[in-house]
Design an enzyme around this catalytic site. Structure first.
Site, short mmCIF file in Angstrom:
data_model
loop_
_atom_site.label_atom_id
_atom_site.label_comp_id
_atom_site.label_asym_id
_atom_site.label_seq_id
_atom_site.Cartn_x
_atom_site.Cartn_y
_atom_site.Cartn_z
N GLN A 188 22.90 33.06 5.97
CA GLN A 188 23.21 33.85 7.17
C GLN A 188 22.50 35.20 7.14
OE1 GLN A 188 27.42 34.29 7.78
NE2 GLN A 188 27.20 35.31 9.77
N GLU A 189 22.49 35.85 5.97
CA GLU A 189 21.79 37.13 5.84
C GLU A 189 20.29 36.96 6.03
OE1 GLU A 189 23.92 39.90 2.63
OE2 GLU A 189 23.75 37.82 1.94
N GLU A 200 1.35 16.21 -17.09
CA GLU A 200 2.00 16.62 -15.86
C GLU A 200 2.66 15.42 -15.19
OE1 GLU A 200 -1.06 18.23 -13.38
OE2 GLU A 200 -1.94 19.41 -14.99
N LYS A 224 3.18 13.05 -12.05
CA LYS A 224 2.33 12.67 -10.92
C LYS A 224 3.22 12.53 -9.70
CE LYS A 224 -1.19 9.38 -9.46
NZ LYS A 224 -0.60 9.10 -8.15
N ASP A 277 4.35 11.91 -5.94
CA ASP A 277 3.92 10.89 -4.98
C ASP A 277 4.07 11.44 -3.56
OD1 ASP A 277 2.95 8.50 -4.10
OD2 ASP A 277 4.86 7.44 -4.24
N TYR A 293 -3.41 22.45 -9.71
CA TYR A 293 -4.80 22.63 -10.16
C TYR A 293 -5.41 23.84 -9.47
CZ TYR A 293 -9.38 21.21 -12.00
OH TYR A 293 -10.57 21.16 -12.68
N LYS A 314 0.36 5.17 -14.74
CA LYS A 314 1.34 4.77 -13.73
C LYS A 314 2.51 4.07 -14.41
CE LYS A 314 0.13 5.44 -9.81
NZ LYS A 314 -0.70 4.70 -8.93
N CYS A 330 -12.86 -22.54 6.82
CA CYS A 330 -12.62 -21.15 7.23
C CYS A 330 -11.54 -21.10 8.31
CB CYS A 330 -13.91 -20.52 7.75
SG CYS A 330 -13.68 -18.83 8.38
N CYS A 381 -13.50 -19.64 11.74
CA CYS A 381 -14.57 -20.33 12.47
C CYS A 381 -14.64 -21.83 12.17
CB CYS A 381 -15.93 -19.68 12.18
SG CYS A 381 -16.50 -19.92 10.47
N CYS A 419 -16.81 -18.40 3.15
CA CYS A 419 -17.31 -19.00 4.38
C CYS A 419 -18.78 -18.63 4.48
CB CYS A 419 -16.55 -18.46 5.59
SG CYS A 419 -17.31 -18.90 7.16
N CYS A 431 -19.25 -16.06 12.12
CA CYS A 431 -17.83 -15.92 11.74
C CYS A 431 -17.36 -14.51 12.11
CB CYS A 431 -17.67 -16.16 10.25
SG CYS A 431 -15.95 -16.17 9.71
#
Length: 667
Positions: A32-33, A110, A112, A114, A223, A309, A403, A406, A421, A427
């Site tokens: 509020q302030e 560090e 990572k 996301d 960085y 990961k 394919c 085609c 193909c 195609c």
């Protein structure tokens, strides 16, 4: 105190309160302030527009004025990191660094985050520009939107920061904000965001910065780049950044041993689930900026950093059917269509099956309950089948023989996993894929064109191959749906500008199989016109650095096809550069012609990558290991003792960088 003096005082106070609340998480006044002080500042600023400051705390609330984003080129390219998924690969990275540097080094560990990458430029302690990653070379200027993110300082405090520098980091949407946003969208019957990363990226691209402010984005910076940074240590520069007001992760650690790296990884693999924002791994960086420069870069990523990961989450769901996609090379990729399932923050409905061998190894049947993972928590893939729950009499999945686009028969070449193909000329996905590759940024870079416009032009019969682009006229385009005069003119101008693209990029744009960006450069330097390349023999081609029989054979097959030769003639008539001109060849010499050179050690004046470019520019060949055919070794400090011993045994000269630079005239 005058009103102007009060404005300055309020700005300073509010900058400090923003820092205390959003960075230190230690507010000293109530909400509020804070709101009361902000309203007072806004009222005073409205009475004194002559005292405008683009970095006033009042810009945090955003504006209702819509703005289009301008593309800005990055001063330093924003490259992606190489990914690794096992501790064995982390060990390989660590040992590779140790061998390359041959001196003590430290690793910065560090989290990572996301989110969506951002580059922030500061001049004289003030934020002047914020740019998205974009394609790594240029991105969108989103400065007004970023100014609404209260964790990002508009004005730095303290001293000692460079006059101009860049901070990079991640813009994030906290889990709590993400969940609330999706609840609101659900009530309004709007599509839900799949994950916080997509939500943050979409928010940053909103044209109404007041709406961006309402979404309460967060940010971590990781960085610092510039010419006069405080320290050689990346970790030490981050600590300085924190003192200037940047939000830097307090869990970042500087370590020396592999065990310390693994301790960090193992701890956060568990604890990350308690963080208020999404993380998907650990980033490992060589700490010394000098050592980073010497390690250099590959075409896509730095050699001095890697992303580990976390292991993907796994879910069980039902296989509904298998469909097939055709790429620009004609490769046919099977896709599993799944009963929707929540996985690593997103709803998964499809997963790649890669090729016929994968389908066979899984022994897939329609209706199977399958285990789905996300490779690196990005691309869904099927990793197993719950055979015990297989429906009785279910249909076995067998790879198609023709394919799907085609109807042409599919073929599988020797030593290839994929089916193809062979109908290259008729195609539709192949035709459109080749055109999309041709217009892409790293190829002809034709602005205004994208997959949707390519598909539209193809469906309307305006283009059938890349040469047709150069026959388009603005009046052909304005009659199309959703195509105004300005858009049509921009496309025509973009096509016209592409006539100035250098020969090596035209060669890449042709889409010759196995001829990527790097190979195209090497081929263009060896064969300085398309005629020279078209008449080259297998022996001519395999004598070019990094060109083996596989690539050489593909080039020979391309030019043996009459359709391709006719296409090139049409491109020549259209005015494309099909030979290297004087500008392309500027600085190229034959001073190192016929020389095979090994680079070893740590250098003071240039990075390894820069020396490799010099060697190629002057006609030399970079080789990775010492043999009798090595002409000399370009050696920096701390050259590996085994290499030095082998060089002496084979009587191969060892040259320092000053002597080398004098030889090629680059001093």
């Amino acid at each position: 105190m005058t009103e102007i003096e009060r404005i300055d005082q309020l700005r300073e106070e509010l900058h400090l309160h923003n820092y205390k609340y959003y960075v230190e998480n230690a507010p000293v006044i109530s909400d509020q302030e804070f709101d009361h002080l902000m309203r007072e500042l806004q009222d005073l600023e409205a009475r004194h527009p002559e005292h405008y400051d683009p970095n006033s705390p009042s810009v945090r609330v955003g504006s209702d004025i819509n703005k289009n984003f301008v593309q800005v080129e990055h001063r330093y390219p924003m490259l992606s990191l190489g990914n690794t998924y096992s501790q064995a690969e982390v060990t390989e990275f660590y040992e590779r660094i140790a061998k390359a540097l041959n001196e003590d080094f430290e690793i910065c560990c560090e989290l990572k985050y996301d989110g969506t990458s951002i580059s922030l430029t500061y001049e004289n302690g003030k934020l002047v520009r914020a740019v998205t990653r974009g394609d790594g070379v240029r991105g969108d200027d989103v400065t007004d939107n970023v100014k609404t993110i209260r964790a990002i300082p508009l004005v730095l405090h303290g001293d000692g920061y460079p006059r101009q520098f860049e901070m990079r980091g991640e813009v994030l949407m906290p889990w709590k904000v993400f969940e609330e946003l999706n609840r609101e969208r659900e009530l309004r019957e709007e599509p839900l965001f799949a994950n916080p990363r997509n939500a943050a990226s979409g928010t940053l691209k909103l044209q109404n910065s007041a709406e961006v402010a309402a979404r309460k984005l967060d940010s971590y910076l990781y960085y610092m780049l510039g010419e006069n940074l405080p320290h050689d240590g990346h970790y030490e520069n981050l600590q300085e950044a924190a003192r200037w007001g940047f939000k830097v992760s307090h869990v970042t650690r500087k370590v020396k041993t592999l065990q310390e790296i693994f301790d960090f990884i193992n701890y956060w693999d568990v604890e990350r689930k308690n963080l208020p924002v999404a993380t998907d791994g650990i980033v490992l960086k060589v700490n010394s900026l000098r050592q980073q420069r010497n390690l250099g870069y590959t075409a896509k990523s730095p050699r001095w950093a890697i992303a580990y990961k976390f292991q993907a989450e796994r879910a069980l769901t039902r296989l509904l059917k298998v469909t097939y996609q055709v790429g620009r090379t004609g490769a046919v990729t099977p896709v599993a269509n799944l009963e929707p399932v929540q996985l690593a923050g997103t709803v998964v409905k499809r997963a790649s099956l890669h090729n016929a061998d994968i389908i066979a190894s899984l022994d897939l049947h329609i209706g199977d309950n399958v285990y789905v993972e996300k490779g690196g928590e990005i691309i869904p893939k099927i990793t197993g089948v719950d055979v015990a729950s297989r429906p009785e009499g279910s249909e076995k999945v067998t790879f198609i023989t023709h394919c799907p686009e085609c109807g042409s028969p599919l073929v599988r070449y020797e030593d290839e996993a994929a089916y193809y193909c062979t109908n290259e000329s008729s195609c539709p996905p192949q035709i459109k894929g080749k055109i999309e590759h041709f217009i892409s940024r790293r190829a002809m870079n034709i602005e205004g064109l994208g997959p949707e416009t390519v598909d539209q032009f193809y469906q309307e019969g305006l283009i059938h191959d890349v040469a047709d682009l150069y026959t388009l006229k603005a009046e052909d385009l304005v009659r199309l749906e959703r195509m105004g005069e300005k858009s049509a003119e921009n496309i025509i101008q973009g096509i016209a500008r592409s006539r100035e693209v250098p020969y090596e990029r035209v060669l890449f744009a042709l889409g010759i199989r196995f001829v990527g960006e790097t190979v195209a450069k090497k081929v263009a330097r060896a064969f300085r016109s398309i005629e020279a390349l078209a008449t080259a023999t297998l022996d001519d081609l395999i004598h070019v650095d990094e060109i083996g029989e596989k690539i050489a054979g593909s080039i020979l097959r391309y030019f043996a096809d009459e359709k391709n030769r006719n296409l090139i003639e049409r491109l020549r008539t259209a005015g494309l550069k099909l030979e290297a001109d004087e500008e392309d060849l500027a600085g190229h010499t034959d001073k190192l012609q016929g020389k095979s050179i090994v680079i070893s050690g740590v250098f003071a004046r240039h990075s390894r990558d820069e020396y490799k470019e010099m060697i190629e520019k002057h006609g030399g060949k970079n080789v990775g290991s010492i043999s009798k055919k090595t002409s000399f070794i370009l050696a920096g400090e701390n050259m590996g003792p085994s290499k030095l011993e082998k060089a002496r045994a084979l009587n191969i000269p060892v040259m320092g960088e000053d002597e080398f630079l004098a030889m090629v005239g680059e001093q």
